[in-house]
Design a protein around this motif. Structure first.
Motif, PDB file in Angstrom:
ATOM      1  N   GLY A 183       0.800  -1.216   0.000  1.00 32.64           N
ATOM      2  CA  GLY A 183       0.000   0.000   0.000  1.00 32.64           C
ATOM      3  C   GLY A 183       0.834   1.267   0.000  1.00 32.64           C
ATOM      4  O   GLY A 183       0.421   2.289  -0.540  1.00 32.64           O
ATOM      5  N   THR A 184       2.025   1.205   0.607  1.00 30.57           N
ATOM      6  CA  THR A 184       2.864   2.398   0.699  1.00 30.57           C
ATOM      7  C   THR A 184       3.618   2.649  -0.595  1.00 30.57           C
ATOM      8  O   THR A 184       3.719   3.793  -1.055  1.00 30.57           O
ATOM      9  CB  THR A 184       3.867   2.257   1.861  1.00 30.57           C
ATOM     10  OG1 THR A 184       3.153   1.999   3.068  1.00 30.57           O
ATOM     11  CG2 THR A 184       4.688   3.525   2.024  1.00 30.57           C
ATOM     12  N   LEU A 185       4.165   1.611  -1.161  1.00 33.27           N
ATOM     13  CA  LEU A 185       4.893   1.754  -2.423  1.00 33.27           C
ATOM     14  C   LEU A 185       3.971   1.361  -3.573  1.00 33.27           C
ATOM     15  O   LEU A 185       2.855   1.799  -3.662  1.00 33.27           O
ATOM     16  CB  LEU A 185       6.162   0.900  -2.399  1.00 33.27           C
ATOM     17  CG  LEU A 185       7.205   1.317  -1.348  1.00 33.27           C
ATOM     18  CD1 LEU A 185       8.396   0.374  -1.378  1.00 33.27           C
ATOM     19  CD2 LEU A 185       7.664   2.747  -1.568  1.00 33.27           C
ATOM     20  N   ASP A 186       4.455   0.524  -4.447  1.00 33.33           N
ATOM     21  CA  ASP A 186       3.666   0.135  -5.605  1.00 33.33           C
ATOM     22  C   ASP A 186       4.246  -1.166  -6.128  1.00 33.33           C
ATOM     23  O   ASP A 186       5.444  -1.433  -5.964  1.00 33.33           O
ATOM     24  CB  ASP A 186       3.745   1.225  -6.682  1.00 33.33           C
ATOM     25  CG  ASP A 186       2.872   0.908  -7.885  1.00 33.33           C
ATOM     26  OD1 ASP A 186       1.678   1.236  -7.838  1.00 33.33           O
ATOM     27  OD2 ASP A 186       3.391   0.316  -8.843  1.00 33.33           O
ATOM     28  N   LYS A 187       3.418  -1.969  -6.771  1.00 34.09           N
ATOM     29  CA  LYS A 187       3.903  -3.238  -7.324  1.00 34.09           C
ATOM     30  C   LYS A 187       5.065  -3.021  -8.283  1.00 34.09           C
ATOM     31  O   LYS A 187       6.004  -3.819  -8.341  1.00 34.09           O
ATOM     32  CB  LYS A 187       2.763  -3.955  -8.047  1.00 34.09           C
ATOM     33  CG  LYS A 187       3.119  -5.364  -8.501  1.00 34.09           C
ATOM     34  CD  LYS A 187       1.973  -6.050  -9.208  1.00 34.09           C
ATOM     35  CE  LYS A 187       1.880  -5.590 -10.648  1.00 34.09           C
ATOM     36  NZ  LYS A 187       0.962  -6.420 -11.455  1.00 34.09           N
ATOM     37  N   HIS A 188       5.035  -1.904  -9.010  1.00 30.05           N
ATOM     38  CA  HIS A 188       6.093  -1.620  -9.970  1.00 30.05           C
ATOM     39  C   HIS A 188       7.455  -1.471  -9.295  1.00 30.05           C
ATOM     40  O   HIS A 188       8.478  -1.895  -9.848  1.00 30.05           O
ATOM     41  CB  HIS A 188       5.763  -0.340 -10.751  1.00 30.05           C
ATOM     42  CG  HIS A 188       4.545  -0.481 -11.606  1.00 30.05           C
ATOM     43  ND1 HIS A 188       3.759   0.586 -11.955  1.00 30.05           N
ATOM     44  CD2 HIS A 188       3.953  -1.569 -12.159  1.00 30.05           C
ATOM     45  CE1 HIS A 188       2.755   0.173 -12.715  1.00 30.05           C
ATOM     46  NE2 HIS A 188       2.844  -1.131 -12.841  1.00 30.05           N
ATOM     47  N   VAL A 189       7.466  -0.882  -8.111  1.00 30.17           N
ATOM     48  CA  VAL A 189       8.724  -0.701  -7.374  1.00 30.17           C
ATOM     49  C   VAL A 189       9.296  -2.055  -6.973  1.00 30.17           C
ATOM     50  O   VAL A 189      10.508  -2.303  -7.115  1.00 30.17           O
ATOM     51  CB  VAL A 189       8.506   0.177  -6.131  1.00 30.17           C
ATOM     52  CG1 VAL A 189       9.799   0.291  -5.317  1.00 30.17           C
ATOM     53  CG2 VAL A 189       7.998   1.552  -6.528  1.00 30.17           C
ATOM     54  N   PHE A 190       8.429  -2.947  -6.512  1.00 29.39           N
ATOM     55  CA  PHE A 190       8.896  -4.268  -6.103  1.00 29.39           C
ATOM     56  C   PHE A 190       9.354  -5.091  -7.306  1.00 29.39           C
ATOM     57  O   PHE A 190      10.286  -5.889  -7.198  1.00 29.39           O
ATOM     58  CB  PHE A 190       7.802  -4.997  -5.324  1.00 29.39           C
ATOM     59  CG  PHE A 190       7.496  -4.349  -4.013  1.00 29.39           C
ATOM     60  CD1 PHE A 190       8.389  -4.430  -2.967  1.00 29.39           C
ATOM     61  CD2 PHE A 190       6.330  -3.606  -3.837  1.00 29.39           C
ATOM     62  CE1 PHE A 190       8.134  -3.805  -1.756  1.00 29.39           C
ATOM     63  CE2 PHE A 190       6.066  -2.985  -2.634  1.00 29.39           C
ATOM     64  CZ  PHE A 190       6.967  -3.083  -1.593  1.00 29.39           C
ATOM     65  N   ASN A 191       8.719  -4.881  -8.449  1.00 33.48           N
ATOM     66  CA  ASN A 191       9.170  -5.568  -9.658  1.00 33.48           C
ATOM     67  C   ASN A 191      10.589  -5.148 -10.026  1.00 33.48           C
ATOM     68  O   ASN A 191      11.425  -5.986 -10.391  1.00 33.48           O
ATOM     69  CB  ASN A 191       8.227  -5.276 -10.826  1.00 33.48           C
ATOM     70  CG  ASN A 191       6.917  -6.029 -10.709  1.00 33.48           C
ATOM     71  OD1 ASN A 191       6.791  -6.955  -9.918  1.00 33.48           O
ATOM     72  ND2 ASN A 191       5.927  -5.621 -11.486  1.00 33.48           N
ATOM     73  N   VAL A 192      10.871  -3.845  -9.929  1.00 33.42           N
ATOM     74  CA  VAL A 192      12.220  -3.362 -10.233  1.00 33.42           C
ATOM     75  C   VAL A 192      13.231  -3.929  -9.235  1.00 33.42           C
ATOM     76  O   VAL A 192      14.354  -4.298  -9.606  1.00 33.42           O
ATOM     77  CB  VAL A 192      12.253  -1.819 -10.235  1.00 33.42           C
ATOM     78  CG1 VAL A 192      13.684  -1.309 -10.324  1.00 33.42           C
ATOM     79  CG2 VAL A 192      11.429  -1.279 -11.396  1.00 33.42           C
ATOM     80  N   MET A 193      12.832  -4.029  -7.972  1.00 33.02           N
ATOM     81  CA  MET A 193      13.708  -4.666  -6.982  1.00 33.02           C
ATOM     82  C   MET A 193      14.017  -6.105  -7.385  1.00 33.02           C
ATOM     83  O   MET A 193      15.151  -6.583  -7.256  1.00 33.02           O
ATOM     84  CB  MET A 193      13.049  -4.635  -5.596  1.00 33.02           C
ATOM     85  CG  MET A 193      12.959  -3.262  -4.960  1.00 33.02           C
ATOM     86  SD  MET A 193      12.187  -3.346  -3.311  1.00 33.02           S
ATOM     87  CE  MET A 193      12.149  -1.609  -2.858  1.00 33.02           C
ATOM     88  N   ILE A 194      12.989  -6.796  -7.892  1.00 30.50           N
ATOM     89  CA  ILE A 194      13.177  -8.178  -8.352  1.00 30.50           C
ATOM     90  C   ILE A 194      14.175  -8.216  -9.510  1.00 30.50           C
ATOM     91  O   ILE A 194      15.075  -9.068  -9.543  1.00 30.50           O
ATOM     92  CB  ILE A 194      11.833  -8.806  -8.775  1.00 30.50           C
ATOM     93  CG1 ILE A 194      10.935  -9.017  -7.552  1.00 30.50           C
ATOM     94  CG2 ILE A 194      12.063 -10.145  -9.483  1.00 30.50           C
ATOM     95  CD1 ILE A 194       9.504  -9.426  -7.885  1.00 30.50           C
TER      96      ILE A 194
END
Length: 251
Positions: A183-194
């Motif tokens: 909720g704080t960040l975004d799925k897109h941010v976690f994808n880039v981390m991946i």
């Protein structure tokens, strides 16, 4: 736990009443007691029941005290888990606020595009890659390189968030933590981390580091998918081969 305690309490009450009834029946059948008996008989009868039932009631009392102590202990442990979780969430929230601030900064001194826009663009390229639509690899690689050299260190952020998660033992808190990240960040941010973690995974020379990196990647996938039940999202976009092939474009 509350239901178990009620069952044990009812069982103890049943055992106590059964002991009294059985003792009365046994005494009456064995001694044929009459209500007009002399005082000494009444005293002897009271002594008999006291000696017979006191140990039983004492055991039941100790058992109920143990249940109360156990319930209190579990309550204090849960309270301790909750307190530790709130402390952890406070530190995580501070970190996330700083990360969001950085994501809104420009990608470089020469380019005023916000970092978050490049994050979203890289996700668009990946979506095209997953659906086998050829994208401009040069632009895609340039976007990746810009993110690799910006103020946000996606590898470090992923590791920090994962290490915070590892400190949580309560399953409800684990779910709440993931939901808070999503909720704080975004799925897109976690994808880039991946994407960045896979780059580290594929080019690390230390085999003992690979299980830890793989665990971080799985954690990031869980966060990215926690609000989704669509099987397509769970399978195709996070297919290991697709991710690996996409990340090989940049390395």
């Amino acid at each position: 736990m509350k239901n178990d305690k009620n069952i044990y309490a009812k069982g103890s009450l049943f055992a106590a009443l059964s002991s009294v009834i059985i003792s009365l029946l046994f005494f009456y059948l064995r001694f044929d007691f009459h209500f007009d008996a002399p005082l000494k008989n009444w005293i002897d009868t009271a002594t008999y029941f006291n000696n017979l039932l006191s140990p039983i009631f004492l055991f039941i009392t100790i058992f109920l005290l143990y249940l109360t102590w156990k319930d209190t202990k579990l309550g204090l442990e849960q309270q301790n888990y909750d307190n530790n979780f709130h402390i952890l969430m406070d530190s995580t929230s501070t970190y996330l606020d700083d990360l969001k601030r950085k994501l809104n900064k420009q990608i470089s001194d020469e380019d005023e595009v916000p970092i978050i826009s490049c994050v979203e663009a890289l996700n668009v390229y990946y979506d095209s890659f997953v659906t086998d639509i050829l994208a401009d690899n040069d632009v895609c690689t340039e976007t990746y390189n810009l993110l690799a050299n910006c103020d946000v260190n996606f590898n470090v952020s992923a590791t920090y968030l994962f290490q915070q998660y590892r400190q949580i033992s309560d399953e409800r808190h684990k779910t709440a933590y993931k939901l808070n990240l999503y909720g704080t960040l975004d799925k897109h941010v976690f994808n880039v981390m991946i994407f960045f973690k896979i780059g580290v995974l594929e080019f690390t020379f230390f085999k003992h580091d690979k299980p830890a990196i793989e665990a971080e990647i799985e954690f990031l996938k869980d966060v990215a998918l926690i609000a989704h039940e669509n099987e397509y999202l769970k399978i195709k976009p996070y297919d290991k081969k697709k991710l690996k092939d996409f990340c090989e474009l940049f390395n």
